[in-house]
Design a protein around this motif. Structure first.
Motif, PDB file in Angstrom:
ATOM      1  N   TYR A   8      -2.105 -30.961  35.530  1.00 47.24           N
ATOM      2  CA  TYR A   8      -2.904 -31.307  36.384  1.00 47.24           C
ATOM      3  C   TYR A   8      -2.754 -30.084  37.568  1.00 47.24           C
ATOM      4  O   TYR A   8      -1.590 -30.179  38.165  1.00 47.24           O
ATOM      5  N   SER A   9      -3.864 -29.489  37.931  1.00 45.37           N
ATOM      6  CA  SER A   9      -3.825 -28.420  38.683  1.00 45.37           C
ATOM      7  C   SER A   9      -4.995 -28.395  40.039  1.00 45.37           C
ATOM      8  O   SER A   9      -6.148 -28.329  39.438  1.00 45.37           O
ATOM      9  N   MET A  10      -4.704 -28.824  41.043  1.00 50.86           N
ATOM     10  CA  MET A  10      -6.004 -28.758  42.104  1.00 50.86           C
ATOM     11  C   MET A  10      -6.234 -27.372  42.509  1.00 50.86           C
ATOM     12  O   MET A  10      -7.350 -26.918  42.844  1.00 50.86           O
ATOM     13  N   TYR A  11      -5.245 -26.823  42.686  1.00 49.35           N
ATOM     14  CA  TYR A  11      -5.508 -25.241  43.308  1.00 49.35           C
ATOM     15  C   TYR A  11      -5.559 -24.112  42.342  1.00 49.35           C
ATOM     16  O   TYR A  11      -5.538 -23.088  42.672  1.00 49.35           O
ATOM     17  N   TYR A  43       2.289 -33.240  17.722  1.00 47.15           N
ATOM     18  CA  TYR A  43       2.984 -32.212  18.349  1.00 47.15           C
ATOM     19  C   TYR A  43       4.302 -32.205  18.304  1.00 47.15           C
ATOM     20  O   TYR A  43       4.971 -33.137  18.437  1.00 47.15           O
ATOM     21  N   ASP A  44       5.092 -30.988  18.205  1.00 45.23           N
ATOM     22  CA  ASP A  44       6.460 -30.903  18.109  1.00 45.23           C
ATOM     23  C   ASP A  44       7.073 -30.719  19.592  1.00 45.23           C
ATOM     24  O   ASP A  44       8.152 -31.052  19.784  1.00 45.23           O
ATOM     25  N   LEU A  45       6.118 -30.320  20.498  1.00 44.88           N
ATOM     26  CA  LEU A  45       6.626 -29.961  21.720  1.00 44.88           C
ATOM     27  C   LEU A  45       5.498 -30.001  22.635  1.00 44.88           C
ATOM     28  O   LEU A  45       4.437 -29.927  22.405  1.00 44.88           O
ATOM     29  N   ILE A  46       5.766 -31.018  23.807  1.00 39.05           N
ATOM     30  CA  ILE A  46       4.704 -31.226  24.646  1.00 39.05           C
ATOM     31  C   ILE A  46       5.369 -30.822  26.090  1.00 39.05           C
ATOM     32  O   ILE A  46       6.307 -30.986  26.529  1.00 39.05           O
ATOM     33  N   GLY A  47       4.527 -30.057  26.800  1.00 40.09           N
ATOM     34  CA  GLY A  47       4.809 -29.403  28.204  1.00 40.09           C
ATOM     35  C   GLY A  47       3.988 -30.480  29.439  1.00 40.09           C
ATOM     36  O   GLY A  47       2.708 -30.729  28.904  1.00 40.09           O
ATOM     37  N   PHE A  48       4.625 -30.901  30.250  1.00 40.63           N
ATOM     38  CA  PHE A  48       3.907 -31.657  31.327  1.00 40.63           C
ATOM     39  C   PHE A  48       3.684 -30.889  32.636  1.00 40.63           C
ATOM     40  O   PHE A  48       5.130 -30.652  33.175  1.00 40.63           O
ATOM     41  N   LYS A  60      -1.798 -38.551  38.713  1.00 39.27           N
ATOM     42  CA  LYS A  60      -2.686 -38.982  37.293  1.00 39.27           C
ATOM     43  C   LYS A  60      -1.985 -38.350  36.112  1.00 39.27           C
ATOM     44  O   LYS A  60      -1.964 -39.200  35.047  1.00 39.27           O
ATOM     45  N   LEU A  61      -0.940 -37.401  36.299  1.00 40.66           N
ATOM     46  CA  LEU A  61       0.213 -36.890  35.199  1.00 40.66           C
ATOM     47  C   LEU A  61       0.977 -38.173  34.995  1.00 40.66           C
ATOM     48  O   LEU A  61       1.363 -38.324  33.850  1.00 40.66           O
TER      49      LEU A  61
END
Length: 154
Positions: A8-11, A43-48, A60-61
């Motif tokens: 999630y990226s606002m800027y 998926y083997d790898l998940i970035g948050f 939200k995240l």
């Protein structure tokens, strides 16, 4: 290895870092501003990742992560903030561990922000000025090094 990055990226600061990671490891991207549907089975790898808003990662995240079955999944966390501190990632890391995820790393860097409500607080105004131009090329290089080192550990 199949990888996914949820952010999630606002800027657009966090999005910039998400794109660096995605390019390096050929990951799929999901921007939570545009989609709430997340399927992680393949998926083997998940970035948050998230920007820091009012001293916390995006609700939200956090809510998204709460709904996912992450038992045994390799995960990592990243954030951007006015000060670029990793301690903002701790709450999400704790949630991920409680869900049985295997936390492989945590990354943070500065991200530029603008907002009128904090201009009354001089310390936040100072951090805003110091964060101008971030994430910059050094931040990008640190992100690339982080993801390279993390992949080696999997």
């Amino acid at each position: 290895m199949k990888a996914l990055i949820v952010y999630y990226s606002m800027y657009s600061n966090t999005e910039k870092i998400a794109n660096v990671f995605a390019k390096k490891i050929n990951a799929d991207l999901i921007n939570l501003k545009e989609s709430n549907e997340i399927k992680i089975d393949n998926y083997d790898l998940i970035g948050f990742g998230s920007g820091v808003y009012r001293e916390s990662l995006s609700s939200k995240l956090l809510n998204c992560v709460e709904k996912l079955d992450l038992k045994g999944k390799n995960v990592f966390v990243f954030s951007t903030s006015g000060i670029g501190a990793r301690f903002y990632n701790n709450k999400l890391l704790k949630i991920l561990r409680s869900k049985g995820a295997i936390c492989k790393g945590s990354f943070a860097c500065k991200g530029y922000y603008t907002t009128t409500e904090i201009k009354k607080n001089m310390i936040f105004e100072l951090f805003r000025k110091l964060s101008e131009g971030h994430p910059d090329e050094k931040d990008i290089q640190k992100a690339e090094k982080f993801i390279d080192n993390m992949i080696k550990s999997i």
